[in-house]
Design an enzyme around this catalytic site. Structure first.
Site, mmCIF file in Angstrom:
data_model
loop_
_atom_site.group_PDB
_atom_site.id
_atom_site.type_symbol
_atom_site.label_atom_id
_atom_site.label_comp_id
_atom_site.label_asym_id
_atom_site.label_seq_id
_atom_site.Cartn_x
_atom_site.Cartn_y
_atom_site.Cartn_z
ATOM 1 N N ARG A 1 21.418 52.305 25.382
ATOM 2 C CA ARG A 1 21.669 51.089 26.171
ATOM 3 C C ARG A 1 22.719 51.359 27.248
ATOM 4 O O ARG A 1 23.724 52.027 26.986
ATOM 5 C CB ARG A 1 22.111 49.936 25.266
ATOM 6 C CG ARG A 1 20.994 49.476 24.374
ATOM 7 C CD ARG A 1 21.271 48.206 23.599
ATOM 8 N NE ARG A 1 20.276 48.089 22.547
ATOM 9 C CZ ARG A 1 19.034 47.626 22.719
ATOM 10 N NH1 ARG A 1 18.661 47.170 23.902
ATOM 11 N NH2 ARG A 1 18.180 47.599 21.722
ATOM 12 N N GLU B 1 24.710 57.387 40.539
ATOM 13 C CA GLU B 1 26.129 57.525 40.183
ATOM 14 C C GLU B 1 26.358 58.656 39.187
ATOM 15 O O GLU B 1 27.403 59.285 39.198
ATOM 16 C CB GLU B 1 26.651 56.214 39.574
ATOM 17 C CG GLU B 1 26.704 55.080 40.577
ATOM 18 C CD GLU B 1 26.979 53.728 39.930
ATOM 19 O OE1 GLU B 1 26.954 53.639 38.686
ATOM 20 O OE2 GLU B 1 27.189 52.772 40.684
ATOM 21 N N HIS C 1 18.018 60.037 35.102
ATOM 22 C CA HIS C 1 17.818 58.976 34.115
ATOM 23 C C HIS C 1 16.866 57.939 34.677
ATOM 24 O O HIS C 1 16.870 57.664 35.870
ATOM 25 C CB HIS C 1 19.144 58.321 33.712
ATOM 26 C CG HIS C 1 20.030 57.980 34.862
ATOM 27 N ND1 HIS C 1 20.811 58.913 35.493
ATOM 28 C CD2 HIS C 1 20.247 56.806 35.488
ATOM 29 C CE1 HIS C 1 21.483 58.335 36.469
ATOM 30 N NE2 HIS C 1 21.152 57.052 36.499
#
Ligand code: DGP
Length: 116
Positions: free
Chosen positions: A30, A96, A101
């Site tokens: 998460r 970032e 991902h």
């Protein structure tokens, strides 16, 4: 030589995170700063800094990221209503963390893809 990010520590469970799925190729956890009721990051266990750095050898892990996204969407009960998968690349893409991902976002109407 690519520099490790915090995500490598998450994969190795050296720092706490809410891991929802892990296998030999990918890890899903998460997001620390959720932008939707469901906001999960799916990453390859191998450090690949940006989408520009992927190679054919990475195709099993990259494919697994998609099948895992679909499984997690079902687990989160957002599959039928729908969700969004996002991968940001480099500065203009808003990346970032330099370990690729896939953001899995859902649980509400997400609106237009880009801010107007
Ligand atoms: P991006 O802007 O596409 O590089 O997204 C990076 C995401 O990573 C951002 O949504 C916040 C998340 N993130 C950064 N550091 C951590 C962390 O230490 N733990 C978790 N769970 N998420 C993190």
């Amino acid at each position: 030589m690519a520099t490790e990010t915090i995500f490598s520590k998450i994969i190795r469970k050296e720092i706490p995170s809410d891991i929802v799925y892990q296998d030999e190729l990918v890890t899903a956890f998460r997001d620390i700063s959720p932008q939707a009721p469901t906001h999960i990051l799916i990453i390859p266990n191998k450090l690949i800094p940006t989408v520009n750095d992927v190679s054919e050898a990475d195709e099993p892990a990259l494919g697994r990221m998609l099948t895992v996204a679909a499984k997690i969407a079902a687990q989160e009960n957002i599959a039928e209503d729908g969700y969004r998968l996002i991968m940001n690349c480099n500065r203009n893409g808003g990346q970032e963390v330099y370990h690729i991902h896939m953001h899995l976002l859902g649980g509400k109407r997400l609106g237009p893809m880009l801010a107007r």
